[in-house]
Design a protein around this motif. Structure first.
Motif, PDB file in Angstrom:
ATOM      1  N   GLY A  53      -7.234   9.245 -15.899  1.00 18.10           N
ATOM      2  CA  GLY A  53      -6.825   8.036 -15.199  1.00 18.10           C
ATOM      3  C   GLY A  53      -6.216   8.336 -13.839  1.00 18.10           C
ATOM      4  O   GLY A  53      -6.442   7.606 -12.869  1.00 18.10           O
ATOM      5  N   ALA A  54      -5.440   9.425 -13.745  1.00 17.77           N
ATOM      6  CA  ALA A  54      -4.831   9.794 -12.468  1.00 17.77           C
ATOM      7  C   ALA A  54      -5.899  10.170 -11.443  1.00 17.77           C
ATOM      8  O   ALA A  54      -5.786   9.832 -10.256  1.00 17.77           O
ATOM      9  CB  ALA A  54      -3.855  10.950 -12.676  1.00 17.77           C
ATOM     10  N   ALA A  55      -6.942  10.853 -11.860  1.00 18.82           N
ATOM     11  CA  ALA A  55      -8.011  11.246 -10.937  1.00 18.82           C
ATOM     12  C   ALA A  55      -8.774  10.032 -10.427  1.00 18.82           C
ATOM     13  O   ALA A  55      -9.280  10.034  -9.299  1.00 18.82           O
ATOM     14  CB  ALA A  55      -8.965  12.210 -11.648  1.00 18.82           C
ATOM     15  N   ILE A  56      -8.855   8.983 -11.236  1.00 21.17           N
ATOM     16  CA  ILE A  56      -9.541   7.764 -10.814  1.00 21.17           C
ATOM     17  C   ILE A  56      -8.716   7.008  -9.773  1.00 21.17           C
ATOM     18  O   ILE A  56      -9.263   6.415  -8.834  1.00 21.17           O
ATOM     19  CB  ILE A  56      -9.821   6.868 -12.035  1.00 21.17           C
ATOM     20  CG1 ILE A  56     -10.833   7.544 -12.960  1.00 21.17           C
ATOM     21  CG2 ILE A  56     -10.312   5.489 -11.622  1.00 21.17           C
ATOM     22  CD1 ILE A  56     -10.990   6.851 -14.303  1.00 21.17           C
ATOM     23  N   SER A  57      -7.401   7.060  -9.895  1.00 23.44           N
ATOM     24  CA  SER A  57      -6.547   6.233  -9.043  1.00 23.44           C
ATOM     25  C   SER A  57      -5.880   6.985  -7.887  1.00 23.44           C
ATOM     26  O   SER A  57      -5.344   6.353  -6.984  1.00 23.44           O
ATOM     27  CB  SER A  57      -5.456   5.570  -9.893  1.00 23.44           C
ATOM     28  OG  SER A  57      -4.650   6.552 -10.518  1.00 23.44           O
ATOM     29  N   PHE A  58      -5.921   8.305  -7.854  1.00 19.95           N
ATOM     30  CA  PHE A  58      -5.187   9.051  -6.824  1.00 19.95           C
ATOM     31  C   PHE A  58      -5.893   8.937  -5.467  1.00 19.95           C
ATOM     32  O   PHE A  58      -7.130   8.928  -5.378  1.00 19.95           O
ATOM     33  CB  PHE A  58      -5.046  10.514  -7.215  1.00 19.95           C
ATOM     34  CG  PHE A  58      -3.789  11.154  -6.700  1.00 19.95           C
ATOM     35  CD1 PHE A  58      -2.611  11.067  -7.429  1.00 19.95           C
ATOM     36  CD2 PHE A  58      -3.762  11.827  -5.488  1.00 19.95           C
ATOM     37  CE1 PHE A  58      -1.443  11.649  -6.968  1.00 19.95           C
ATOM     38  CE2 PHE A  58      -2.607  12.415  -5.016  1.00 19.95           C
ATOM     39  CZ  PHE A  58      -1.433  12.321  -5.758  1.00 19.95           C
ATOM     40  N   ASP A  59      -5.087   8.866  -4.413  1.00 16.09           N
ATOM     41  CA  ASP A  59      -5.559   8.749  -3.031  1.00 16.09           C
ATOM     42  C   ASP A  59      -6.549   9.873  -2.698  1.00 16.09           C
ATOM     43  O   ASP A  59      -6.183  11.049  -2.717  1.00 16.09           O
ATOM     44  CB  ASP A  59      -4.340   8.818  -2.101  1.00 16.09           C
ATOM     45  CG  ASP A  59      -4.702   8.646  -0.629  1.00 16.09           C
ATOM     46  OD1 ASP A  59      -5.896   8.720  -0.283  1.00 16.09           O
ATOM     47  OD2 ASP A  59      -3.765   8.456   0.174  1.00 16.09           O
TER      48      ASP A  59
ATOM     49  N   TYR B 199       3.460   2.995  -3.145  1.00 15.80           N
ATOM     50  CA  TYR B 199       2.357   3.931  -2.897  1.00 15.80           C
ATOM     51  C   TYR B 199       1.060   3.162  -2.810  1.00 15.80           C
ATOM     52  O   TYR B 199       1.001   1.963  -3.102  1.00 15.80           O
ATOM     53  CB  TYR B 199       2.276   4.975  -3.998  1.00 15.80           C
ATOM     54  CG  TYR B 199       1.826   4.439  -5.346  1.00 15.80           C
ATOM     55  CD1 TYR B 199       0.505   4.563  -5.769  1.00 15.80           C
ATOM     56  CD2 TYR B 199       2.722   3.799  -6.203  1.00 15.80           C
ATOM     57  CE1 TYR B 199       0.095   4.065  -6.997  1.00 15.80           C
ATOM     58  CE2 TYR B 199       2.318   3.304  -7.439  1.00 15.80           C
ATOM     59  CZ  TYR B 199       1.003   3.441  -7.830  1.00 15.80           C
ATOM     60  OH  TYR B 199       0.601   2.954  -9.044  1.00 15.80           O
ATOM     61  N   GLN B 200       0.000   3.841  -2.367  1.00 18.94           N
ATOM     62  CA  GLN B 200      -1.336   3.269  -2.331  1.00 18.94           C
ATOM     63  C   GLN B 200      -2.267   4.136  -3.183  1.00 18.94           C
ATOM     64  O   GLN B 200      -2.243   5.362  -3.080  1.00 18.94           O
ATOM     65  CB  GLN B 200      -1.867   3.162  -0.901  1.00 18.94           C
ATOM     66  CG  GLN B 200      -1.136   2.104  -0.094  1.00 18.94           C
ATOM     67  CD  GLN B 200      -1.773   1.835   1.260  1.00 18.94           C
ATOM     68  OE1 GLN B 200      -1.642   0.738   1.799  1.00 18.94           O
ATOM     69  NE2 GLN B 200      -2.443   2.810   1.824  1.00 18.94           N
ATOM     70  N   ALA B 201      -3.058   3.459  -4.007  1.00 20.65           N
ATOM     71  CA  ALA B 201      -3.938   4.166  -4.931  1.00 20.65           C
ATOM     72  C   ALA B 201      -5.390   3.921  -4.555  1.00 20.65           C
ATOM     73  O   ALA B 201      -5.698   3.177  -3.613  1.00 20.65           O
ATOM     74  CB  ALA B 201      -3.669   3.704  -6.367  1.00 20.65           C
ATOM     75  N   ASN B 202      -6.284   4.547  -5.291  1.00 16.63           N
ATOM     76  CA  ASN B 202      -7.711   4.356  -5.054  1.00 16.63           C
ATOM     77  C   ASN B 202      -8.224   3.179  -5.880  1.00 16.63           C
ATOM     78  O   ASN B 202      -7.568   2.719  -6.824  1.00 16.63           O
ATOM     79  CB  ASN B 202      -8.480   5.630  -5.404  1.00 16.63           C
ATOM     80  CG  ASN B 202      -9.839   5.690  -4.714  1.00 16.63           C
ATOM     81  OD1 ASN B 202     -10.216   4.784  -3.977  1.00 16.63           O
ATOM     82  ND2 ASN B 202     -10.572   6.764  -4.950  1.00 16.63           N
ATOM     83  N   ALA B 203      -9.411   2.701  -5.522  1.00 18.62           N
ATOM     84  CA  ALA B 203     -10.029   1.562  -6.202  1.00 18.62           C
ATOM     85  C   ALA B 203     -11.361   1.979  -6.812  1.00 18.62           C
ATOM     86  O   ALA B 203     -11.991   2.949  -6.388  1.00 18.62           O
ATOM     87  CB  ALA B 203     -10.246   0.407  -5.227  1.00 18.62           C
ATOM     88  N   HIS B 204     -11.781   1.205  -7.792  1.00 14.43           N
ATOM     89  CA  HIS B 204     -13.120   1.382  -8.344  1.00 14.43           C
ATOM     90  C   HIS B 204     -14.135   0.902  -7.314  1.00 14.43           C
ATOM     91  O   HIS B 204     -13.907  -0.061  -6.582  1.00 14.43           O
ATOM     92  CB  HIS B 204     -13.253   0.580  -9.644  1.00 14.43           C
ATOM     93  CG  HIS B 204     -14.487   0.887 -10.419  1.00 14.43           C
ATOM     94  ND1 HIS B 204     -15.706   0.290 -10.148  1.00 14.43           N
ATOM     95  CD2 HIS B 204     -14.716   1.720 -11.471  1.00 14.43           C
ATOM     96  CE1 HIS B 204     -16.621   0.745 -10.983  1.00 14.43           C
ATOM     97  NE2 HIS B 204     -16.052   1.607 -11.805  1.00 14.43           N
TER      98      HIS B 204
END
Length: 965
Positions: A373-379, A872-877
């Motif tokens: 899950g962290a790899a999907i959402s990390f910047d 913080y800012q995360a990544n998106a699908h």
């Protein structure tokens, strides 16, 4: 890696340098009835894959060594075995016989033949198994039997698989079948604490065959545990009068994930900077694919060393097995085991003693799957390491932010060691004073101890976070004793064969578990659970005139899981068979086999969890987790008294009860070169064990395990086996099976309220959200969603849903039951081909009519997944690029996606090199080679239909060497 390299080295250097001399023997095979030559007869050296087939004139030529046994076999004829002692010519006559129909199959506390079986029974033998470096035994039969669906849990090291026979019959209780290993029923709840699979302790290479009992007429003799079917596993035991034999096999494996979640790349992420809510100052200078960083290429090796010998009255087999398998997250599974079997025959073979013992040590090194899950959402614009060489983190101002995925893997250690003994002692005695009377006793033990520890580093973004230290250990003990008398006789006056069995069984399960966690709050507890099952059973079978079959069974079970009032359950089963092929009017038929079957039976379900749901239980508070202040100490400090908290219970708790009807047809054509079965079934389960909400004040809990509701299922199963080509240098046989199924909840509460439903199927994206429901009229895996509204271009309109009830507002009342995760149909298709010493086999599996909820997309396929995060800012699908959604739309049917698929599950190419005293086989195998599907998520095959943080399946490439002498 070292284990893998060693295994690969063995594979490459084990080919002997020169061929040793062999003798060529020739011969002819004819039909005893008319002396005509038989083409396509298999002529094989026993215990090897060396062989040939007769030509059009029935002739063959084969290289053979002194003392080897030649096996001559042909469909529809009795096989012959001839020991080679220097003969230059061997001529053989074969007698026609329904050899395949007379194959012995187990049916629970006994056996029968395929010809006489009246229930829905499938046997999958060693020659039919999937090939490759298989660690979980259930993967051996994936795609091999109609009505049986095996779903892998993912690509983790030592991962098992979910087994479903006819879809399962329960809701909250287990849907796993009862598994019986060499006569010992194992614990349906897992067999050993800490293991990924109840079957992990069983070496797949040590298994002789699986027999799957599917309908209630076949399973009723196992009573209270048989609603979800029964699988009987028989392990290899060698044979009498067998020369001393040594076999060694090694398989070297590489494993790599085949797909990852589709998220924004670094360049796509930077393009979001034009949005006014996006903080461009947080952007880094890197382009990091975090999923590529966390997933590695796993390696592994499987070693098997087996010695066996058979004398006239004694035979033994000893196998040593070592498995090392890495997962793509650098998790590791290792198994080291000894598998032994000893068979002693005494008193002129009237007394047979069989001892089977497996001593196994399983070791798991788990990875922190939170890294997925962290790899999907990390910047993706951040580097793995900062300028100081430390893992890049979001920082202390973002204490809810995900940690660096590689930090999560590095600062995590979780190990579990399981030591397990599975042993079974069987006595089979032909009682001398009455011909046909046998006494059979089976004593079994499944004992396991586990010892584990876990360390997880603190959240690096939260300065107040604590590291986690956990210690766990436990013990599982399963003891079983059953015995029965069996009497068979022929009553010539009425031309009837009678087979009667009656017996008693007792089984006890004892589980102790200890857990201690040290964080900011310490938790320590010890749990003990014990339950027992005592049973009486009987079965009578009649074969009248070799045409009409009648079978009836009955079991009385008493379980300590229920109160004395509801403790006893009765489980009958009846089945009929008609051997149409043996009727006079079928003498000139183009059928070579035809049998009609019908059955009815009642089975039960008693797996309601570790506790006794009918008893009032008080849970003690530990470590001040729940306490009440009573006064103060002299110094003014409060005095806290730990509490005893009553748990909810239902005094009327009882069995689930499943009634099943089955109609089947067995057929064969062309001297049984084409055979098949068709089964249709209807199943009704009542008194469903389910955990349901109860009104406030009605019990001591808000959720109670009780009997509530009914469910029906129906299906059609078709299995076909064909010998397409059978020639001297080329053989080709195939198996195809297809299953059609439906399940429906018909009642779910005591008031018969058709609108009542229970939310289920938890998802990510908020607290307590669910995406499925249990409701009368629907499949248990049905999704519960809003119907998405689209614009004229076919694009989804954010937040726009169909107003189902027409009240001009969108509320929970507008959510609808929609689609389901259960497939309408699934198939298996296997082909086995041989050209001289070269062989090829492959298996396809397919599933149709199933849907998957793409939770990865619904949770993160929106702008707020990036910018609306605390500090913080995360990544998106990547689905955000298609929808442009600003907010989560968790309940939109947009994310319910069709997940039909066809998967090349297993393909293996092998070559056998015959030497004078050694047989060498090399093979190259690939698993999960490709998937054909329209589903655009990670994987269309998700057991619960919800894709979120799923450990991706791997593609395994296996190089194998097997040598026997």
């Amino acid at each position: 890696m070292k284990t893998f390299l060693n295994a690969l080295l063995i594979c490459l250097i084990m080919v002997p340098a020169t061929l040793l001399a062999q003798t060529t023997v020739t011969g002819t095979v004819t039909d005893k009835a008319d002396a005509m030559p038989l083409p396509g007869v298999n002529v094989i050296i026993k215990g090897t894959s060396r062989g040939t087939a007769t030509d059009f004139d029935g002739k063959f030529s084969l290289e053979v060594n002194q003392g080897e046994t030649i096996v001559i076999s042909y469909l529809g004829y009795t096989s012959q075995e001839i020991v080679y002692n220097g003969q230059s010519t061997i001529n053989v006559t074969l007698q026609e016989d329904a050899a395949q129909l007379d194959e012995i199959v187990l049916i629970g506390y006994g056996s029968t033949t395929k010809q006489d079986a009246t229930g829905s029974v499938d046997k999958v033998g060693d020659e039919d198994f999937n090939r490759g470096a298989i660690v979980a035994p259930q993967q051996l039969i994936a795609g091999k039997a109609a009505g049986v669906r095996i779903t892998s849990g993912g690509g983790a090291a030592g991962e098992g698989g979910e087994i479903r026979i006819r879809g399962g019959a329960s809701l909250s209780a287990t849907n796993d079948p009862l598994i019986v290993i060499d006569g010992l029923p194992i614990d349906q709840r897992g067999g050993a604490q800490g293991s990924r699979s109840a079957l992990n302790a069983i070496n797949p290479a040590d298994i002789e065959d699986f027999v799957v009992l599917k309908d209630a007429s076949a399973t009723a003799i196992y009573g209270s545990r048989a609603s979800n079917g029964v699988i009987l596993i028989t392990t290899k035991k060698g044979s009498a009068n067998q020369p001393f034999k040594v076999e060694y096999g090694v398989q070297a494996t590489t494993r790599k994930v085949t797909n990852t979640v589709d998220v924004l790349s670094a360049s796509e992420y930077r393009s979001l900077a034009s949005d006014p809510n996006f903080d461009s100052a947080t952007l880094g200078n890197a382009s990091t694919n975090w999923q590529d960083k966390i997933y590695t290429t796993g390696t592994g090796a499987i070693h098997n060393l087996t010695v066996s010998k058979g004398y006239e009255n004694f035979n033994f087999r000893v196998n040593f097995n070592h498995v090392s398998q890495e997962g793509p997250l650098d998790d590791l599974y290792e198994r080291t085991g000894f598998n032994t079997s000893f068979v002693q025959r005494l008193l002129d073979n009237d007394l047979k003693l069989t001892l089977v013992a497996k001593v196994v040590q399983d070791e798991f090194s788990y990875a922190n799957e939170g890294a997925i899950g962290a790899a999907i959402s990390f910047d993706p614009t951040q580097p793995v390491y900062d300028e100081n060489g430390n893992y890049t983190q979001y920082g202390s101002s973002a204490n809810l932010a995900p940690a660096n995925p590689l930090y999560l893997l590095d600062e995590y250690e979780s190990r579990q060691t399981i030591k397990r003994v599975i042993s079974n002692f069987n006595v089979d005695y032909k009682i001398p004073f009455l011909e046909g009377l046998r006494f059979n006793l089976n004593a079994g033990l499944d004992y396991a101890e586990n010892d584990g520890h876990l360390y997880s580093g603190p959240n690096p973004n939260n300065p107040d976070a604590f590291a986690t230290n956990e210690v766990s250990n436990g013990m599982n003990r399963n003891t079983s004793l059953d015995f029965y008398l069996n009497y068979t006789t022929d009553i010539e006056s009425i031309n009837t064969n009678v087979d009667i069995t009656a017996g008693h069984a007792f089984q006890e399960f004892f589980i102790r578990s200890f857990f201690d966690r040290t964080t900011n709050t310490n938790i320590s507890n010890t749990d003990i659970n014990r339950n027992a099952l005592e049973s009486y059973f009987a079965r009578a079978r009649f074969d009248i005139s070799d045409k009409y079959l009648i079978s009836a069974s009955f079991r009385r079970d008493g379980s300590s899981r229920f109160s004395e009032k509801n403790r006893i359950g009765y489980f009958p089963g009846v089945s009929l068979g008609w051997k149409l092929m043996n009727e006079s009017f079928m003498e000139n038929s183009f059928f070579s086999n035809l049998k009609l079957r019908a059955g009815w039976g009642v089975t039960g379900q008693q797996e309601i969890g570790p506790n006794y749901g009918y008893l009032g239980i008080y849970t003690p508070s530990r470590n001040n987790a729940a306490s009440i202040q009573f006064g103060t100490q002299p110094n003014g400090d409060p005095i806290f008294i730990e509490t005893l908290r009553p748990e909810g219970f239902d005094e009327e708790l009882k069995w689930e009860e499943t009634t099943q009807y089955n109609v089947g047809l067995d057929f064969g054509f062309f001297n049984n070169r084409l055979t098949g079965t068709i089964d249709a079934y209807y199943r009704d389960t009542k008194d469903l064990l389910s955990r349901v909400p109860v009104p406030a004040g009605a019990n001591l809990t808000d959720l109670l395990t009780t009997n509530v509701g009914e469910m029906t299922s129906r299906g059609l199963e078709i299995g076909l086996n064909g010998v397409i080509i059978q020639k001297e240098d080329f053989d080709w046989d195939t198996n195809f099976n297809v299953t059609f199924q439906e399940r429906e909840i018909t009642k779910l509460n005591l008031s018969d309220d058709a609108d009542y439903f229970i939310p289920t199927g938890g998802i990510s994206g908020g607290v307590g959200n669910t995406i499925q429901l249990w409701k009368p009229g629907y499949d248990p895996s049905t999704f519960f969603v809003f119907r998405q509204v689209y614009d004229n271009n076919g694009d989804p309109i954010e937040g726009a849903y169909v107003d189902v009830n027409g009240d001009n507002q969108i509320t929970e009342a507008d959510r609808q039951a929609y689609k389901k995760a259960t497939p309408d149909a699934f198939i298996g298709f296997t082909n086995n081909l041989r050209y001289k010493n070269l062989d090829l086999n492959f298996t396809f599996r397919g599933s149709f009519g199933n849907y998957v909820y793409n939770n990865s997309a619904s949770d993160r396929g929106n702008l707020n997944a990036v910018v609306n995060q605390p500090g913080y800012q995360a990544n998106a699908h990547a689905s955000y690029l298609d929808t442009g959604f600003t907010n989560q739309e968790l309940f939109s049917d947009l994310y319910i996606q069709r997940a039909d698929f066809v998967r090349l599950d297993n393909i293996s190419l092998g070559y056998t090199i015959p030497f004078e005293k050694i047989t060498l086989r090399t093979s190259l195998t690939a698993t999960n080679l490709f998937v054909i599907t329209e589903y655009d998520g990670l994987d269309p095959e998700i057991s619960n239909g919800i894709e979120n943080n799923f450990y991706p399946r791997t593609r395994d490439i296996v190089l194998g060497i097997n040598v026997s002498f």
